[in-house]
Enzyme design. Sequence first.
Site, short mmCIF file in Angstrom:
data_model
loop_
_atom_site.label_atom_id
_atom_site.label_comp_id
_atom_site.label_asym_id
_atom_site.label_seq_id
_atom_site.Cartn_x
_atom_site.Cartn_y
_atom_site.Cartn_z
N THR A 176 0.83 -1.20 0.00
CA THR A 176 0.00 0.00 0.00
C THR A 176 0.86 1.26 0.00
O THR A 176 1.93 1.29 0.63
CB THR A 176 -0.96 0.02 1.21
OG1 THR A 176 -1.57 1.30 1.31
CG2 THR A 176 -0.25 -0.26 2.53
N SER A 191 -1.73 3.08 10.50
CA SER A 191 -2.69 2.20 11.19
C SER A 191 -1.99 0.87 11.41
O SER A 191 -0.98 0.58 10.77
CB SER A 191 -3.96 1.99 10.35
OG SER A 191 -3.68 1.13 9.24
N TYR A 236 -3.08 -1.86 10.37
CA TYR A 236 -3.17 -2.50 9.04
C TYR A 236 -1.99 -2.06 8.17
O TYR A 236 -1.29 -2.89 7.58
CB TYR A 236 -4.50 -2.14 8.36
CG TYR A 236 -4.38 -2.16 6.86
CD1 TYR A 236 -4.31 -3.39 6.18
CD2 TYR A 236 -4.27 -0.98 6.11
CE1 TYR A 236 -4.12 -3.41 4.80
CE2 TYR A 236 -4.09 -1.00 4.75
CZ TYR A 236 -4.02 -2.22 4.10
OH TYR A 236 -3.81 -2.25 2.74
N HIS A 237 -1.80 -0.73 8.05
CA HIS A 237 -0.73 -0.25 7.16
C HIS A 237 0.64 -0.74 7.65
O HIS A 237 1.50 -1.08 6.85
CB HIS A 237 -0.75 1.29 7.07
CG HIS A 237 -1.89 1.84 6.24
ND1 HIS A 237 -3.06 2.28 6.78
CD2 HIS A 237 -2.01 2.01 4.90
CE1 HIS A 237 -3.87 2.72 5.81
NE2 HIS A 237 -3.26 2.55 4.65
N LYS A 250 1.54 -4.15 6.42
CA LYS A 250 2.07 -4.15 5.04
C LYS A 250 3.56 -3.78 5.04
O LYS A 250 4.32 -4.26 4.21
CB LYS A 250 1.28 -3.17 4.17
CG LYS A 250 -0.18 -3.53 4.00
CD LYS A 250 -0.36 -4.63 2.97
CE LYS A 250 -1.82 -4.83 2.63
NZ LYS A 250 -2.04 -5.81 1.57
N1 USQ Z 1 -11.61 9.66 4.94
C1 USQ Z 1 -12.50 10.71 5.09
N2 USQ Z 1 -13.82 10.40 5.26
C2 USQ Z 1 -14.27 9.10 5.26
C3 USQ Z 1 -13.36 8.05 5.10
C4 USQ Z 1 -12.02 8.36 4.94
O1 USQ Z 1 -12.13 11.89 5.09
O2 USQ Z 1 -15.48 8.92 5.44
C5 USQ Z 1 -10.19 9.99 4.74
C6 USQ Z 1 -9.25 9.31 5.73
O3 USQ Z 1 -9.15 10.03 6.92
C7 USQ Z 1 -7.95 9.26 4.93
C8 USQ Z 1 -8.42 9.15 3.49
O4 USQ Z 1 -9.80 9.51 3.48
O5 USQ Z 1 -7.25 10.45 5.09
C9 USQ Z 1 -8.29 7.77 2.91
O6 USQ Z 1 -9.01 6.85 3.69
P1 USQ Z 1 -9.66 5.54 3.05
O7 USQ Z 1 -10.54 4.89 4.07
O8 USQ Z 1 -10.25 5.85 1.73
O9 USQ Z 1 -8.37 4.68 2.73
P2 USQ Z 1 -7.30 3.97 3.69
O10 USQ Z 1 -7.80 3.76 5.07
O11 USQ Z 1 -6.02 4.74 3.55
O12 USQ Z 1 -7.13 2.53 3.05
C10 USQ Z 1 -7.49 2.24 1.70
C11 USQ Z 1 -7.72 0.75 1.57
C12 USQ Z 1 -6.41 0.01 1.87
C13 USQ Z 1 -5.31 0.54 0.97
C14 USQ Z 1 -5.18 2.04 1.11
C15 USQ Z 1 -4.22 2.66 0.12
O13 USQ Z 1 -8.74 0.34 2.47
O14 USQ Z 1 -6.61 -1.37 1.68
O15 USQ Z 1 -4.09 -0.06 1.33
O16 USQ Z 1 -6.46 2.66 0.83
S1 USQ Z 1 -3.46 4.11 0.80
O17 USQ Z 1 -4.48 5.01 1.29
O18 USQ Z 1 -2.67 4.70 -0.25
O19 USQ Z 1 -2.65 3.67 1.90
#
Ligand code: USQ
Length: 418
Positions: free
Chosen positions: A144, A179, A181-182, A185
Amino acid sequence: MKVLITGVDGYSGWPLALHLLARGHDVVGLDNFVTRRRVKEVGSWSATPIPAFPRRQAAVREVLGKELGFHRGDLADYDFVRQVLATERPEAIVHLAEQRSAPYSMIDVHHAVDTQVGNLTGTLHLLYAMREVAPDAHLVKMGTMGEYGTPNVDIPEGFFEVEFRGRKDRLPFPRSAGSWYHWSKVFDSGDVMYASRIWGLKTTDVMQGVIYGIRTPEITDDRLLTRFDFDETWGTALNRFIAQAILGLPITAYGKGEQKRGFIALEDSIQSLRIAVEHPAGPGEYRVLNQFDAAYSVNELAEVAHRVASELGLPATIEHPADPRVELEQHYYNPLHDHLVELGYRRTRELSEVVREIFRDLLRFRRRLEARRHVVLPTVQWRSADSGPALAARRPSEPTPSAPEKPSDEPAPAGPTA
Ligand code: USQ
């Protein structure tokens, strides 16, 4: 080429299987259906109805005229993993079978341990089984972009040249995940890199950005749909914003909303994985690919969802609840992403066109969204031990007492359903 996909029943695994089959590859999948159980655990389900796996295989046979091989089992069982690799002799293994939700890993100690032990065990089992019975296979491992965090410098693809006290080296770029989770990875990346070095395995570590979307060209029939999660635990930001707009709930851009991430459409993410499979790393090579198209802030995503909702006559509102996560809400963000382009990758989908497509699909499944509207707003907190009442202090996969009855449009349970 013969390709084994671990996690073939999941959001990315399923469309990847369809795409590789359509390209003429032999595909065999493996899954234990734990995502279906974990999504039920938080009281949710996929907005798109997902048939039981034998029905998915039958649809592939009928629509694509192809056979999708399958092994049901758990990567926690080393004998099973070795047996599958010994029987199938895959040339490539795409490893997607991991707990993929950051909020899920932050619910409590049990979910943190479940995430890290499960993810690391599965990867180590695959690496050892490759060494024992499939040493020439190429591992494409789903990592990720979140491994890097949000440093105040450009982010290279895995490695960078560094000079310190007069000496130079090429070193792994520091990881700073956000997190449990992260972090799982990050630890996986170390294990894959090390196994490549000591056993000469061919490995590619994909630093995957946030994927959005619901469609790929092979999904020509509702029976071939992939899952679409929208609850606070399993839904990613854009998916949730669209579901919120349809449900008349506020679009929840956390905090200042200036958090930036790398994003990629589902179809382009599948294209990238296919390119990684078709261009394997060399023996002993640990290759890192940053896999995303563009960086957007959460506010930009919220605005696109809001704009398309307005075009469709849906009265959406954007709110900024306090950020339940511990993350920078305003920061520099400039990761490089050239390696995939060098291998032939080209972006095919634009954000607003995919957002329109998601709205169109979700409006058809509006009843399924309505039936789970109570699990959309956030309850899991990164800081305190005080997660929402439906989630606190439960072991993974315990049934959720508050889960409502199934609406009548859920497919008949001829096996696991989502
Ligand atoms: N966020 C909001 N509002 C929401 C949900 C999330 O503002 O209702 C924000 C979070 O705070 C964060 C961003 O959106 O800053 C991204 O959150 P996300 O839930 O879309 O993504 P994330 O938790 O980072 O995880 C997702 C996938 C994971 C993958 C990752 C790639 O669930 O499997 O590894 O994206 S990355 O984000 O590049 O690490």
